[in-house]
Design a protein around this motif. Sequence first.
Motif, PDB file in Angstrom:
ATOM      1  N   ILE A   1      77.020  26.635-109.334  1.00 40.18           N
ATOM      2  CA  ILE A   1      75.733  25.941-109.338  1.00 40.18           C
ATOM      3  C   ILE A   1      75.440  25.507-107.907  1.00 40.18           C
ATOM      4  O   ILE A   1      76.297  24.935-107.223  1.00 40.18           O
ATOM      5  CB  ILE A   1      75.757  24.706-110.258  1.00 40.18           C
ATOM      6  CG1 ILE A   1      76.155  25.098-111.679  1.00 40.18           C
ATOM      7  CG2 ILE A   1      74.397  23.999-110.245  1.00 40.18           C
ATOM      8  CD1 ILE A   1      76.385  23.910-112.601  1.00 40.18           C
ATOM      9  N   VAL A   2      74.208  25.755-107.472  1.00 41.89           N
ATOM     10  CA  VAL A   2      73.806  25.396-106.114  1.00 41.89           C
ATOM     11  C   VAL A   2      72.368  24.876-106.130  1.00 41.89           C
ATOM     12  O   VAL A   2      71.525  25.378-106.863  1.00 41.89           O
ATOM     13  CB  VAL A   2      73.955  26.620-105.168  1.00 41.89           C
ATOM     14  CG1 VAL A   2      73.076  27.777-105.597  1.00 41.89           C
ATOM     15  CG2 VAL A   2      73.709  26.243-103.718  1.00 41.89           C
ATOM     16  N   LYS A   3      72.125  23.833-105.327  1.00 37.10           N
ATOM     17  CA  LYS A   3      70.771  23.312-105.150  1.00 37.10           C
ATOM     18  C   LYS A   3      70.297  23.806-103.791  1.00 37.10           C
ATOM     19  O   LYS A   3      70.946  23.564-102.763  1.00 37.10           O
ATOM     20  CB  LYS A   3      70.771  21.782-105.197  1.00 37.10           C
ATOM     21  CG  LYS A   3      69.376  21.179-105.133  1.00 37.10           C
ATOM     22  CD  LYS A   3      69.406  19.660-105.228  1.00 37.10           C
ATOM     23  CE  LYS A   3      69.591  19.269-106.668  1.00 37.10           C
ATOM     24  NZ  LYS A   3      69.293  17.840-106.905  1.00 37.10           N
ATOM     25  N   ASP A   4      69.179  24.510-103.755  1.00 39.23           N
ATOM     26  CA  ASP A   4      68.712  25.087-102.495  1.00 39.23           C
ATOM     27  C   ASP A   4      68.030  24.043-101.616  1.00 39.23           C
ATOM     28  O   ASP A   4      67.896  22.873-102.003  1.00 39.23           O
ATOM     29  CB  ASP A   4      67.825  26.310-102.740  1.00 39.23           C
ATOM     30  CG  ASP A   4      66.442  25.982-103.275  1.00 39.23           C
ATOM     31  OD1 ASP A   4      66.036  24.804-103.326  1.00 39.23           O
ATOM     32  OD2 ASP A   4      65.741  26.937-103.667  1.00 39.23           O
ATOM     33  N   LYS A   5      67.624  24.452-100.433  1.00 41.83           N
ATOM     34  CA  LYS A   5      67.038  23.518 -99.468  1.00 41.83           C
ATOM     35  C   LYS A   5      65.712  22.923 -99.932  1.00 41.83           C
ATOM     36  O   LYS A   5      65.237  21.957 -99.350  1.00 41.83           O
ATOM     37  CB  LYS A   5      66.868  24.198 -98.113  1.00 41.83           C
ATOM     38  CG  LYS A   5      65.894  25.363 -98.106  1.00 41.83           C
ATOM     39  CD  LYS A   5      65.872  26.018 -96.748  1.00 41.83           C
ATOM     40  CE  LYS A   5      65.010  27.250 -96.736  1.00 41.83           C
ATOM     41  NZ  LYS A   5      65.063  27.915 -95.429  1.00 41.83           N
TER      42      LYS A   5
END
Length: 143
Positions: free
Chosen positions: A124-128
């Motif tokens: 899981i990643v939250k982008d800029k």
Amino acid sequence: MSISLNPYLIFDGNTREAVNFYEKTLGGKVMDIMTFGDMPADPNQPLTDDMKDRVMHAHLKVGEADLMFSDTFAGMPYQPGDTIQIALHPKEEGRAREIFAALKDGGQVVMPLQKTDWSPLYGIVKDKFGVTFQVNVPEDQSR
């Protein structure tokens, strides 16, 4: 190169109610509901009875579309309005790593890419821009 994506809605303990509501309201069909208690026990992170009953993953089919759902895990923040994620399903692990790396550039890793009980590669990643993505290589298509 093939990839699919779908909305992933996050709730705080009332996922089952939401799934049933959307099933009725949208004329969908519940394909699967899995609780945190359905997963193999981890002695390093024992679950409370409340956590065991929370929904880890639910799948609702609405026409040709897939809606996915989950409750938050104990201790994770829940912010109404910040409850929709995008689930990406690249068929190749190499492509999943490329996508994850691009999304984390300037963003924040929530859960590093790793093998899970349901996927050979999941993270899981939250982008800029503050959009959260789940990158999930389907188990039967990872090669």
